[in-house]
Design a protein around this motif. Structure first.
Motif, PDB file in Angstrom:
ATOM      1  N   ILE A 164      13.017  51.157  -0.672  1.00  0.00           N
ATOM      2  CA  ILE A 164      14.459  51.040  -0.419  1.00  0.00           C
ATOM      3  C   ILE A 164      15.029  49.838  -1.158  1.00  0.00           C
ATOM      4  O   ILE A 164      16.077  49.921  -1.813  1.00  0.00           O
ATOM      5  CB  ILE A 164      14.715  50.930   1.092  1.00  0.00           C
ATOM      6  N   LEU A 165      14.340  48.710  -1.081  1.00  0.00           N
ATOM      7  CA  LEU A 165      14.823  47.510  -1.754  1.00  0.00           C
ATOM      8  C   LEU A 165      14.830  47.684  -3.273  1.00  0.00           C
ATOM      9  O   LEU A 165      15.774  47.246  -3.951  1.00  0.00           O
ATOM     10  CB  LEU A 165      13.952  46.311  -1.366  1.00  0.00           C
ATOM     11  N   VAL A 290      21.156  42.173   2.189  1.00  0.00           N
ATOM     12  CA  VAL A 290      21.341  41.180   3.256  1.00  0.00           C
ATOM     13  C   VAL A 290      21.276  41.849   4.626  1.00  0.00           C
ATOM     14  O   VAL A 290      20.689  41.304   5.577  1.00  0.00           O
ATOM     15  CB  VAL A 290      22.675  40.432   3.063  1.00  0.00           C
ATOM     16  N   ASP A 291      21.862  43.034   4.751  1.00  0.00           N
ATOM     17  CA  ASP A 291      21.819  43.755   6.028  1.00  0.00           C
ATOM     18  C   ASP A 291      20.381  44.032   6.459  1.00  0.00           C
ATOM     19  O   ASP A 291      20.032  43.898   7.642  1.00  0.00           O
ATOM     20  CB  ASP A 291      22.583  45.073   5.909  1.00  0.00           C
ATOM     21  N   THR A 308      11.670  37.998   3.720  1.00  0.00           N
ATOM     22  CA  THR A 308      11.297  37.299   2.480  1.00  0.00           C
ATOM     23  C   THR A 308      11.317  38.241   1.276  1.00  0.00           C
ATOM     24  O   THR A 308      11.667  37.829   0.170  1.00  0.00           O
ATOM     25  CB  THR A 308       9.904  36.660   2.630  1.00  0.00           C
ATOM     26  N   SER A 309      10.962  39.523   1.492  1.00  0.00           N
ATOM     27  CA  SER A 309      11.069  40.500   0.403  1.00  0.00           C
ATOM     28  C   SER A 309      12.520  40.672  -0.024  1.00  0.00           C
ATOM     29  O   SER A 309      12.824  40.775  -1.225  1.00  0.00           O
ATOM     30  CB  SER A 309      10.479  41.846   0.840  1.00  0.00           C
ATOM     31  N   CYS A 310      13.414  40.702   0.956  1.00  0.00           N
ATOM     32  CA  CYS A 310      14.848  40.798   0.636  1.00  0.00           C
ATOM     33  C   CYS A 310      15.311  39.567  -0.132  1.00  0.00           C
ATOM     34  O   CYS A 310      16.101  39.683  -1.093  1.00  0.00           O
ATOM     35  CB  CYS A 310      15.656  40.952   1.917  1.00  0.00           C
ATOM     36  N   ILE A 311      14.856  38.399   0.264  1.00  0.00           N
ATOM     37  CA  ILE A 311      15.241  37.164  -0.431  1.00  0.00           C
ATOM     38  C   ILE A 311      14.753  37.187  -1.869  1.00  0.00           C
ATOM     39  O   ILE A 311      15.465  36.766  -2.796  1.00  0.00           O
ATOM     40  CB  ILE A 311      14.685  35.942   0.326  1.00  0.00           C
ATOM     41  N   ASP A 312      13.545  37.703  -2.091  1.00  0.00           N
ATOM     42  CA  ASP A 312      13.024  37.799  -3.461  1.00  0.00           C
ATOM     43  C   ASP A 312      13.908  38.703  -4.316  1.00  0.00           C
ATOM     44  O   ASP A 312      14.213  38.371  -5.478  1.00  0.00           O
ATOM     45  CB  ASP A 312      11.593  38.344  -3.442  1.00  0.00           C
ATOM     46  N   GLN A 313      14.308  39.850  -3.767  1.00  0.00           N
ATOM     47  CA  GLN A 313      15.166  40.770  -4.532  1.00  0.00           C
ATOM     48  C   GLN A 313      16.546  40.155  -4.783  1.00  0.00           C
ATOM     49  O   GLN A 313      17.104  40.281  -5.880  1.00  0.00           O
ATOM     50  CB  GLN A 313      15.318  42.091  -3.774  1.00  0.00           C
ATOM     51  N   LEU A 314      17.103  39.489  -3.775  1.00  0.00           N
ATOM     52  CA  LEU A 314      18.395  38.819  -3.965  1.00  0.00           C
ATOM     53  C   LEU A 314      18.295  37.735  -5.029  1.00  0.00           C
ATOM     54  O   LEU A 314      19.204  37.568  -5.857  1.00  0.00           O
ATOM     55  CB  LEU A 314      18.855  38.209  -2.641  1.00  0.00           C
ATOM     56  N   GLY A 315      17.183  36.995  -5.023  1.00  0.00           N
ATOM     57  CA  GLY A 315      16.996  35.963  -6.037  1.00  0.00           C
ATOM     58  C   GLY A 315      16.925  36.546  -7.431  1.00  0.00           C
ATOM     59  O   GLY A 315      17.512  35.992  -8.379  1.00  0.00           O
ATOM     60  N   ALA A 316      16.224  37.677  -7.599  1.00  0.00           N
ATOM     61  CA  ALA A 316      16.136  38.307  -8.914  1.00  0.00           C
ATOM     62  C   ALA A 316      17.512  38.753  -9.400  1.00  0.00           C
ATOM     63  O   ALA A 316      17.844  38.609 -10.590  1.00  0.00           O
ATOM     64  CB  ALA A 316      15.175  39.492  -8.858  1.00  0.00           C
ATOM     65  N   PHE A 354      23.036  34.519   0.563  1.00  0.00           N
ATOM     66  CA  PHE A 354      22.145  33.624   1.313  1.00  0.00           C
ATOM     67  C   PHE A 354      22.749  32.972   2.545  1.00  0.00           C
ATOM     68  O   PHE A 354      22.008  32.450   3.381  1.00  0.00           O
ATOM     69  CB  PHE A 354      21.617  32.533   0.368  1.00  0.00           C
ATOM     70  N   ASP A 355      24.061  32.963   2.700  1.00  0.00           N
ATOM     71  CA  ASP A 355      24.658  32.284   3.856  1.00  0.00           C
ATOM     72  C   ASP A 355      24.190  32.890   5.174  1.00  0.00           C
ATOM     73  O   ASP A 355      23.713  32.182   6.078  1.00  0.00           O
ATOM     74  CB  ASP A 355      26.188  32.345   3.776  1.00  0.00           C
TER      75      ASP A 355
END
Length: 427
Positions: A164-165, A290-291, A308-316, A354-355
Motif C-alpha cells: 500500500i505504501l 500520514v493517515d 517508521t515505514s511511513c516516515i521512510d516513505q515520506l522522507g523519500a 511530519f507535524d
C-alpha cells in the motif's frame, strides 16, 4: 479519473468485447465451412448436448466465482478502511488487476450465454454446433481458473502495508515530477502588472459552479485565455481545497473581466470532484501516508514499525521535492503578469508530512529516532537556505516533543545525541 477508479467501466468493456468475440466466432464458422469436427474430431467433435453441458457448467461456475471475487474485494475494502484509512478505498477501486479479474469472469459468463443461444441439435431442425466458439469457451474456463488463483495471490499481496505504501508513494512521486517544476508560463518575477490589476476594486469574482474538491486545473489553458483576453486571472483555492457553490473560485481583472463568456471559458479549465486525487495534488498522497502512520500509532493498534515505514516513505518523497524547483504563484507571458495560482510549497508539505506524526509519537523512541534520521536526509538533499531553515525548525519540533514525552532516560539521551549531531551537520 472517475472512470479509472470505478469497478464497472473496465468490466463493462470486457463484457462487450466477449459478446463481440462470441458473435464473431459463430459467424465465422457459419460463413466458412471449416469442417473442424471431421478434421479434428477429438478437439472439435462435441455434439450439441455435450457442448451445451460444458458451456452451461462454465457459465454457472464463472458467475459463482464472480460473486466470490466481489466478496473478496468488499472484504479487502473494509479491511483497508478500518485498518489503514478510508482515503485508501479509491486506490483499491482503481486497481486495474481487480477490475480486470472481475471483468474477465463476467465476460466469460456472457460469452457462454451467447454461444449457448446458437447451439441446435438434430431434433431442432438443422443441427448447428459452433465448434470453434465452443472450444473458445473451454479455453476461457481454464483462463478463469488461472485468474482466480492469481487474484487470491494479488489480494493477499495488495493488503500488506508495504504494498500500500509503495503504491501511494509511487503515485505521489509521479505527481511531484509533474508539478515541480510546473511549466505554466514563466516565473513572474519582475513582470509588469497591468494597470487594471493594481487596484482591488478592479478585481471581479467568479463564483464556483458547484460544490466539491478542486481536483485539477488546466494551467496552460488558463494562461492562454488570460493572454488572449488581456486579463489577469487568480485561482482562489489551491488544488485539493474544498469549493462551495456560489463562493469565489476565480478573481479576474481586465477590461473584459465581467464578460460571461470569458467566465465560462475560465471555469471550464477547473475540474471539481467529490474526492481528492493525487494527480495534481501531491499533498494528498502525503496525507494518505500520514493517515496510515497515525492509525498505526493509535493506542488500539500500537504498531510503531508501520509508522517508521511511513516516515521512510515520506522522507523519500520530501527528498524528491527538496531537490526540485518549486515555482511561485505568479505566472507571466511576454513579461506581463497573467495568472496567479498557488501551489504546494516545501514548508507546507514538510509540516503536513511530519507535524501530526511528531505530535502522536507518544513514548515510541524508535519513531522519534526515525524522524530525526529522515529529517537529516532531507536536509542533505537541499541547498536552499529557506528549506534548510524549515528542516531545522522541524528537527527542533521533534526534539521538543520527545522531551515532553514520558521516555526512558536512555532513550532521551540517545535522541538528544542524535539531534545534536544532525543539527550540527546542517547548521
Amino acid at each position: 479519473m472517475g472512470l479509472r477508479s470505478s469497478l464497472w467501466f473496465l468490466p463493462s468493456l470486457m463484457v462487450c468485447g466477449a459478446v463481440l468475440a462470441a458473435v464473431g466466432l459463430i459467424e465465422l464458422e457459419s460463413a466458412a465451412d471449416f469442417e473442424l469436427a471431421r478434421h479434428w474430431p477429438r478437439l472439435f467433435g462435441a455434439g450439441a448436448e455435450g457442448s451445451r453441458g460444458m458451456l452451461s457448467a462454465v457459465a454457472t461456475s464463472m458467475i459463482t466465482v464472480a460473486g466470490v471475487v466481489f466478496s473478496i474485494t468488499i472484504v479487502a475494502l473494509s479491511l483497508a478502511a478500518s485498518q489503514y484509512s478510508p482515503r485508501l478505498l479509491r486506490n483499491f477501486m482503481s486497481d486495474r488487476t481487480t477490475q480486470a479479474v472481475l471483468g474477465a469472469f463476467v465476460a466469460i459468463f456472457a460469452y457462454c450465454l451467447v454461444v449457448l443461444r446458437t447451439i441446435r441439435g438434430p431434433e431442432e431442425g438443422a443441427a448447428f454446433v459452433p465448434a470453434l466458439a465452443v472450444l473458445g469457451g473451454g479455453v476461457l474456463a481454464f483462463v478463469g481458473v488461472f485468474l482466480l488463483v492469481y487474484f487470491v495471490h494479488h489480494v493477499a499481496s495488495s493488503i500488506q502495508v508495504s504494498s500500500i505504501l509503495d503504491h501511494i508513494a509511487e503515485e505521489t512521486r509521479q505527481a511531484i515530477d509533474e508539478l515541480f517544476p510546473e511549466a505554466v508560463g514563466s516565473a513572474a518575477a519582475g513582470a509588469a502588472v497591468p494597470e487594471e490589476a493594481r487596484s482591488a476594486r478592479q478585481w471581479h469574482a467568479v463564483a464556483a459552479p458547484g460544490t466539491g474538491y478542486l481536483v485539477s486545473m488546466n494551467g496552460d489553458a488558463l494562461l492562454k485565455l488570460a493572454e488572449q483576453a488581456s486579463l489577469v486571472v487568480e485561482v482562489v483555492p489551491r488544488v485539493g481545497d474544498f469549493v462551495v457553490t456560489g463562493r469565489p473560485v476565480l478573481r479576474v481583472a481586465g477590461q473584459t473581466a465581467q464578460d460571461p463568456g470569458h467566465a465560462r471559458a475560465l471555469l471550464a479549465c477547473l475540474v471539481l470532484g467529490r474526492q481528492r486525487t493525487v494527480h495534481q495534488d501531491a499533498p494528498f498522497g502525503l496525507q494518505q501516508i500520514v493517515d496510515i502512520a497515525l492509525k498505526a500509532l493509535s493506542p488500539g493498534i500500537h504498531d510503531p514499525s508501520t509508522a517508521t515505514s511511513c516516515i521512510d516513505q515520506l522522507g523519500a518523497l520530501m527528498v524528491a521535492a527538496a531537490s526540485r524547483h518549486m515555482p511561485g504563484a505568479q505566472r507571466s507571458t511576454r513579461g506581463v503578469l497573467r495568472l496567479i495560482a498557488r501551489g504546494p510549497d516545501f514548508a507546507s508539505m514538510l509540516a503536513l508530512s511530519f507535524d501530526a506524526i511528531t505530535d502522536h509519537a507518544a513514548d515510541h523512541v524508535e519513531v522519534y529516532a526515525s524522524l530525526l534520521v529522515t529529517l537529516g536526509r532531507i536536509a542533505e538533499a537541499t541547498n536552499d537556505a529557506q528549506q534548510q531553515r524549515c528542516v531545522l525548525a522541524q528537527l527542533d519540533r521533534v526534539m521538543d516533543s520527545a522531551q515532553r514525552a514520558a521516555l526512558p532516560s536512555w532513550g532521551r539521551k540517545a535522541l538528544e545525541q542524535q539531534w545534536s549531531e544532525v543539527r550540527a551537520a546542517h547548521t
